[in-house]
Design a protein around this motif. Structure first.
Motif, PDB file in Angstrom:
ATOM      1  N   ASP A  31       0.836  -1.213   0.000  1.00 52.11           N
ATOM      2  CA  ASP A  31       0.000   0.000   0.000  1.00 52.11           C
ATOM      3  C   ASP A  31       0.862   1.251   0.000  1.00 52.11           C
ATOM      4  N   GLU A  32       1.969   1.216   0.742  1.00 53.46           N
ATOM      5  CA  GLU A  32       2.843   2.372   0.792  1.00 53.46           C
ATOM      6  C   GLU A  32       3.468   2.639  -0.574  1.00 53.46           C
ATOM      7  N   GLN A  33       3.858   1.566  -1.287  1.00 54.16           N
ATOM      8  CA  GLN A  33       4.437   1.727  -2.633  1.00 54.16           C
ATOM      9  C   GLN A  33       3.404   2.279  -3.602  1.00 54.16           C
ATOM     10  N   ARG A  34       2.188   1.830  -3.478  1.00 55.15           N
ATOM     11  CA  ARG A  34       1.125   2.342  -4.350  1.00 55.15           C
ATOM     12  C   ARG A  34       0.925   3.832  -4.136  1.00 55.15           C
TER      13      ARG A  34
END
Length: 333
Positions: free
Chosen positions: A319-322
């Motif tokens: 989620d953080e990469q997205r």
């Protein structure tokens, strides 16, 4: 019964609509080629059979041309006679004219007769279609037997690397063939041949060694035929005269810049860097004149090198990469 007309055309190697002048030219060429006096003793029987069949075919087509001309002239004169005659007596009076017209048509439409063979010396044999009795059917039977009596080809493959097909090379091949001994028995013989592979040859190119295949009693020796096959290359794939190289690019490198290097088939090293451009899916870079040589083309002609890039996407993202990608790419077109 005579031979089928199709056989006459086949013997003279012409089509049914060949004009008389070309029939004559084909006949003259073939009788010069197959005159028995021009052949050594071992091939003289075949030459005699072919020579007789060629002459028979020409004379038969000569008769056909004459018959067609006569029939056409008679039909034309008959129509003119019926249209102009007042009664049956007038039509009968024109019969001599019809015969003259037919004779004129026969003279003008038929191909010239076969050239006469000059008088032979006592030691010279004169060959003709009626030589050695039996007539035309026997001549055609002998001709047919010589046409088909050749042993089947001995077929093999010769494998080449892509580098060998690019630069050219010599391949030494060995094979075993059947030979007929003086006693008429079949024996085995080891044969070694050299194949000169030309730059640019493709898979499927055939190399024929005439008369170096298997022998059979009563047959002409067969041919040895080698077909070129290409070994699979670990990096390049051939498409016609072009070389195709596929390169996998990680997504981050496709977006931020990437460098890679490879070697051409000749061994030269090539290095590329992508700093100011984004590599997208399906991106292709073409280098002119760095492909395979063009076999049979102009000197130095070559195909192209095409490098196709395959962008490798990650299988999963956190989620953080997205969220980070959304922020980074939000303003990109």
């Amino acid at each position: 019964m005579g031979n089928p007309p199709e056989l006459y055309y086949e013997v003279l190697n012409i089509t049914k609509d060949t004009p008389p002048q070309e029939i004559r030219a084909a006949y003259r060429c073939l009788v010069r080629q197959w005159h028995p006096d021009k052949h050594p003793p071992e091939s003289k029987p075949e030459a005699e059979a072919r020579f007789k069949a060629i002459t028979q075919a020409y004379e038969a087509l000569l008769d056909q041309q004459e018959n067609r001309a006569v029939l056409r002239a008679c039909n034309d004169d008959a129509r003119r006679s019926c249209a102009s005659a007042d009664d049956g007596a007038a039509a009968m009076a024109r019969a001599p004219e019809m015969e003259k017209a037919a004779a004129r048509a026969r003279t003008s439409a038929a191909p010239p007769p076969p050239p006469r063979t000059p008088p032979a010396r006592e030691s010279q044999k004169v060959y003709s279609s009626t030589d050695i009795g039996g007539g035309g059917r026997r001549a055609f039977a002998e001709f047919s037997s010589y046409v088909v009596r050749k042993a089947p080809p001995l077929e093999r493959k010769v494998e080449c690397t892509l580098e060998e097909l690019c630069a050219g090379c010599k391949k030494e091949v060995r094979y075993t063939r059947d030979v007929v001994t003086k006693n008429g028995l079949i024996a085995k013989e080891e044969v070694t041949q050299t194949i000169r592979v030309r730059p640019g040859w493709k898979k499927g190119t055939k190399v024929t060694f005439e008369g170096m295949g298997n022998e059979r009693p009563g047959c002409l020796p067969g041919d040895a035929v080698y077909t070129v096959s290409a070994r699979r290359h670990r990096a390049f794939k051939r498409q016609g005269d072009d070389l195709v190289l596929k390169a996998e690019v990680p997504l981050v490198s496709a977006l931020t810049g990437w460098s890679f290097s490879f070697r051409l088939l000749g061994g030269e090293k090539v290095s590329w860097s992508f700093r100011d451009e984004v590599i997208g899916p399906g991106y292709e870079k073409v280098v002119r004149g760095e492909g395979m040589p063009v076999a049979g083309g102009r000197r130095g002609a070559r195909g192209d090198l095409r490098v196709k890039f395959d962008v490798v996407f990650p299988r999963s993202l956190t989620d953080e990469q997205r969220r980070g990608l959304v922020e980074i790419l939000r303003g990109c077109a």
